[in-house]
Design a protein around this motif. Structure first.
Motif, short mmCIF file in Angstrom:
data_model
loop_
_atom_site.label_atom_id
_atom_site.label_comp_id
_atom_site.label_asym_id
_atom_site.label_seq_id
_atom_site.Cartn_x
_atom_site.Cartn_y
_atom_site.Cartn_z
N ASP A 1 6.87 10.04 1.64
CA ASP A 1 5.92 10.45 2.68
C ASP A 1 6.11 11.92 3.04
O ASP A 1 5.13 12.62 3.31
N ARG B 1 4.53 13.88 0.31
CA ARG B 1 3.08 13.72 0.40
C ARG B 1 2.46 14.58 1.49
O ARG B 1 1.35 15.08 1.35
N ALA C 1 3.11 1.88 2.93
CA ALA C 1 4.39 1.93 3.65
C ALA C 1 5.21 0.65 3.47
O ALA C 1 6.44 0.71 3.29
#
Length: 141
Positions: free
Chosen positions: A57, A60, A7
């Motif tokens: 994200d 993902r 992140a």
């Protein structure tokens, strides 16, 4: 396949892409509504890379995307079913875009081979392009 950055690294890369886009917008040939075509092309490449980074994200984890049609790796006809692999391919797309962008910033005359008019980039733009590439290349494998 290229690992997806954590992140913090994602945030760093995204911020550097944004800084590069802003630097391109400050170029003296960036005159809306019709900026220099090569400058616009590079800016669009940077902005698309930035967008992909903001959605990694979500890709993902299989969440809904704002503009899925703007992410080439998701619309190329691949038969990839795994979200992790989709995110990896999307990040790899950003990696290759970054390398391409940096090569063009360093040697804009190569754009003439693609039929685009050449343009010179100032040192600030080149430095910001290099900063993006450095951040991407520092992602651990």
């Amino acid at each position: 396949m290229v690992p997806i950055p954590d992140a913090q690294a994602q945030a760093d890369i995204t911020a550097k892409l944004n800084a590069l886009a802003l630097a391109l917008e400050s170029h003296d040939k960036w005159t809306p509504p019709r900026p220099h075509p090569t400058l616009f092309h590079i800016w669009d490449f940077v902005k698309r890379s930035h967008y992909i980074m903001t959605e990694l994200d979500n890709i993902r984890h299989g969440r809904e995307l704002k503009h899925p049609d703007q992410i080439p790796s998701l619309n190329s006809g691949w038969t990839v079913q795994d979200n992790e692999e989709k995110a990896q391919k999307s990040f790899f797309d950003v990696v290759t875009r970054t390398i391409t962008i940096n090569k063009i910033l360093e040697k804009p005359s190569e754009l003439t081979m693609m039929g685009m008019p050449s343009i010179e980039f100032n040192d600030d733009i080149k430095a910001k392009g290099q900063a993006v590439q450095d951040a991407i290349m520092s992602v651990p494998e």
